[in-house]
Design a protein around this motif. Structure first.
Motif, PDB file in Angstrom:
ATOM      1  N   UNK A  94      26.153  33.201  76.330  1.00  0.00           N
ATOM      2  CA  UNK A  94      26.610  33.623  75.006  1.00  0.00           C
ATOM      3  C   UNK A  94      25.934  32.777  73.932  1.00  0.00           C
ATOM      4  N   UNK A  95      25.826  31.471  74.194  1.00  0.00           N
ATOM      5  CA  UNK A  95      25.200  30.565  73.212  1.00  0.00           C
ATOM      6  C   UNK A  95      23.682  30.715  73.204  1.00  0.00           C
ATOM      7  N   UNK A  96      23.111  30.939  74.362  1.00  0.00           N
ATOM      8  CA  UNK A  96      21.660  31.123  74.422  1.00  0.00           C
ATOM      9  C   UNK A  96      21.244  32.367  73.640  1.00  0.00           C
ATOM     10  N   UNK A  97      22.080  33.373  73.606  1.00  0.00           N
ATOM     11  CA  UNK A  97      21.765  34.607  72.888  1.00  0.00           C
ATOM     12  C   UNK A  97      22.026  34.513  71.383  1.00  0.00           C
ATOM     13  N   UNK A  98      22.711  33.471  70.950  1.00  0.00           N
ATOM     14  CA  UNK A  98      23.122  33.383  69.553  1.00  0.00           C
ATOM     15  C   UNK A  98      21.927  33.360  68.606  1.00  0.00           C
ATOM     16  N   UNK A  99      22.069  34.048  67.501  1.00  0.00           N
ATOM     17  CA  UNK A  99      21.014  34.075  66.482  1.00  0.00           C
ATOM     18  C   UNK A  99      20.894  32.741  65.768  1.00  0.00           C
ATOM     19  N   UNK A 100      21.891  31.856  65.934  1.00  0.00           N
ATOM     20  CA  UNK A 100      21.893  30.564  65.254  1.00  0.00           C
ATOM     21  C   UNK A 100      21.259  29.455  66.086  1.00  0.00           C
ATOM     22  N   UNK A 101      20.873  29.747  67.323  1.00  0.00           N
ATOM     23  CA  UNK A 101      20.431  28.700  68.238  1.00  0.00           C
ATOM     24  C   UNK A 101      19.053  28.980  68.811  1.00  0.00           C
ATOM     25  N   UNK A 102      18.198  27.942  68.846  1.00  0.00           N
ATOM     26  CA  UNK A 102      16.924  28.062  69.566  1.00  0.00           C
ATOM     27  C   UNK A 102      17.185  28.176  71.058  1.00  0.00           C
ATOM     28  N   UNK A 103      17.977  27.257  71.560  1.00  0.00           N
ATOM     29  CA  UNK A 103      18.401  27.235  72.955  1.00  0.00           C
ATOM     30  C   UNK A 103      19.433  26.121  73.091  1.00  0.00           C
ATOM     31  N   UNK A 104      19.989  26.003  74.285  1.00  0.00           N
ATOM     32  CA  UNK A 104      21.071  25.056  74.533  1.00  0.00           C
ATOM     33  C   UNK A 104      20.588  23.932  75.438  1.00  0.00           C
ATOM     34  N   UNK A 105      20.958  22.708  75.080  1.00  0.00           N
ATOM     35  CA  UNK A 105      20.760  21.535  75.928  1.00  0.00           C
ATOM     36  C   UNK A 105      22.158  20.992  76.233  1.00  0.00           C
ATOM     37  N   UNK A 106      22.491  20.840  77.491  1.00  0.00           N
ATOM     38  CA  UNK A 106      23.850  20.485  77.879  1.00  0.00           C
ATOM     39  C   UNK A 106      23.934  18.992  78.191  1.00  0.00           C
ATOM     40  N   UNK A 107      24.972  18.344  77.674  1.00  0.00           N
ATOM     41  CA  UNK A 107      25.221  16.932  77.940  1.00  0.00           C
ATOM     42  C   UNK A 107      26.283  16.825  79.025  1.00  0.00           C
ATOM     43  N   UNK A 108      25.937  16.183  80.123  1.00  0.00           N
ATOM     44  CA  UNK A 108      26.856  16.064  81.256  1.00  0.00           C
ATOM     45  C   UNK A 108      26.923  14.607  81.701  1.00  0.00           C
ATOM     46  N   UNK A 109      27.863  14.314  82.617  1.00  0.00           N
ATOM     47  CA  UNK A 109      28.041  12.955  83.122  1.00  0.00           C
ATOM     48  C   UNK A 109      27.787  12.914  84.624  1.00  0.00           C
ATOM     49  N   UNK A 110      27.897  11.728  85.186  1.00  0.00           N
ATOM     50  CA  UNK A 110      27.681  11.568  86.621  1.00  0.00           C
ATOM     51  C   UNK A 110      28.744  12.297  87.447  1.00  0.00           C
ATOM     52  N   UNK A 111      29.933  12.493  86.856  1.00  0.00           N
ATOM     53  CA  UNK A 111      31.019  13.156  87.574  1.00  0.00           C
ATOM     54  C   UNK A 111      31.105  14.654  87.285  1.00  0.00           C
ATOM     55  N   UNK A 112      30.143  15.171  86.559  1.00  0.00           N
ATOM     56  CA  UNK A 112      30.122  16.619  86.334  1.00  0.00           C
ATOM     57  C   UNK A 112      29.950  17.331  87.673  1.00  0.00           C
ATOM     58  N   UNK A 113      30.773  18.337  87.961  1.00  0.00           N
ATOM     59  CA  UNK A 113      30.698  19.027  89.266  1.00  0.00           C
ATOM     60  C   UNK A 113      29.288  19.545  89.573  1.00  0.00           C
ATOM     61  N   UNK A 114      28.830  19.306  90.792  1.00  0.00           N
ATOM     62  CA  UNK A 114      27.486  19.733  91.183  1.00  0.00           C
ATOM     63  C   UNK A 114      27.289  21.244  91.119  1.00  0.00           C
ATOM     64  N   UNK A 115      28.317  22.050  91.427  1.00  0.00           N
ATOM     65  CA  UNK A 115      28.120  23.503  91.256  1.00  0.00           C
ATOM     66  C   UNK A 115      27.752  23.883  89.826  1.00  0.00           C
ATOM     67  N   UNK A 116      28.269  23.135  88.857  1.00  0.00           N
ATOM     68  CA  UNK A 116      27.927  23.406  87.459  1.00  0.00           C
ATOM     69  C   UNK A 116      26.492  22.986  87.165  1.00  0.00           C
TER      70      UNK A 116
END
Length: 223
Positions: A94-116
């Motif tokens: 949804x965010x990648x398609x937004x007209x307001x965004x070039x693209x998305x860079x996600x900030x995650x941590x060491x405990x972020x689930x691996x499936x994600x």
């Protein structure tokens, strides 16, 4: 090196981010006037914001798995979305398609689930992984500066992330659009989770917008 960080938000007269209808046209017009390299947003704010982009979450398409082609003269900002718990799985397109965004860079941590993490990799999303339990925002911004050359980042988020940014001394300016409405008990304070007190500000600019709204810009004074 840290990029310059500006908090930008629309609030009610009594400092709430909810309980009233913000003028999004004015909000994003003023935000875009900063010409930020990136906007940083918390995952909860981003998830709530999907209602502004679409009435119903669309199904993913083949194109959602590919990075968008970005032209060198594209004035839009990247979106930095802090999502250490992976609550935006299935919503990122949804965010990648937004007209307001070039693209998305996600900030995650060491405990972020691996499936994600695998979800992001399969769809060719850039991500910055830093911090043990939660995202180390300071380090993430330093990496964003070094890796992508971001010089100016604007926070377009809610009280939790903005409070963290102020607590960690990362904010240089605060830009507020005051809506002439009082929300009372149903409101949600902009800096509701901020424990630090006595933060001093210097007024840089004040402007009446469309004879109804007030735009205030403050510099955060360092201790």
């Amino acid at each position: 090196m840290l990029p310059k960080l500006v908090i930008h938000n629309s609030i009610s007269l009594d400092g709430s981010t909810t309980g009233f209808e913000a003028n999004l046209e004015i909000h994003y017009k003023i935000l875009s006037s900063y010409l930020p390299d990136a906007m940083i947003v918390g995952s909860n704010t981003a998830k709530t914001g999907t209602q502004f982009f679409c009435e119903k979450i669309p199904a993913e398409e083949e194109s959602d798995f590919q990075k968008p082609e970005i032209q060198s003269d594209d004035p839009r900002a990247y979106w930095l979305i802090a999502d250490s718990k992976g609550i935006l799985e299935g919503l990122m397109h949804v965010f990648r398609r937004s007209e307001y965004s070039k693209d998305v860079i996600v900030l995650v941590s060491e405990k972020t689930p691996e499936p994600y993490i695998n979800y992001l990799k399969e769809r060719n999303y850039e991500f910055i992984r830093t911090g043990a339990d939660r995202v180390n925002v300071r380090h993430a911004l330093e990496i964003a500066n070094e890796r992508y050359g971001f010089k100016l980042v604007v926070s377009d988020s809610g009280g939790v992330l903005n409070s963290i940014l102020i607590e960690q001394g990362l904010v240089e300016e605060i830009s507020l659009i005051i809506t002439p409405e009082i929300t009372g008990r149903k409101g949600t304070n902009l800096f509701r989770s901020l424990e630090k007190s006595g933060i001093q500000l210097e007024l840089l600019r004040d402007e009446i917008v469309e004879k109804k709204y007030v735009h205030l810009v403050y510099r955060v004074l360092k201790e």
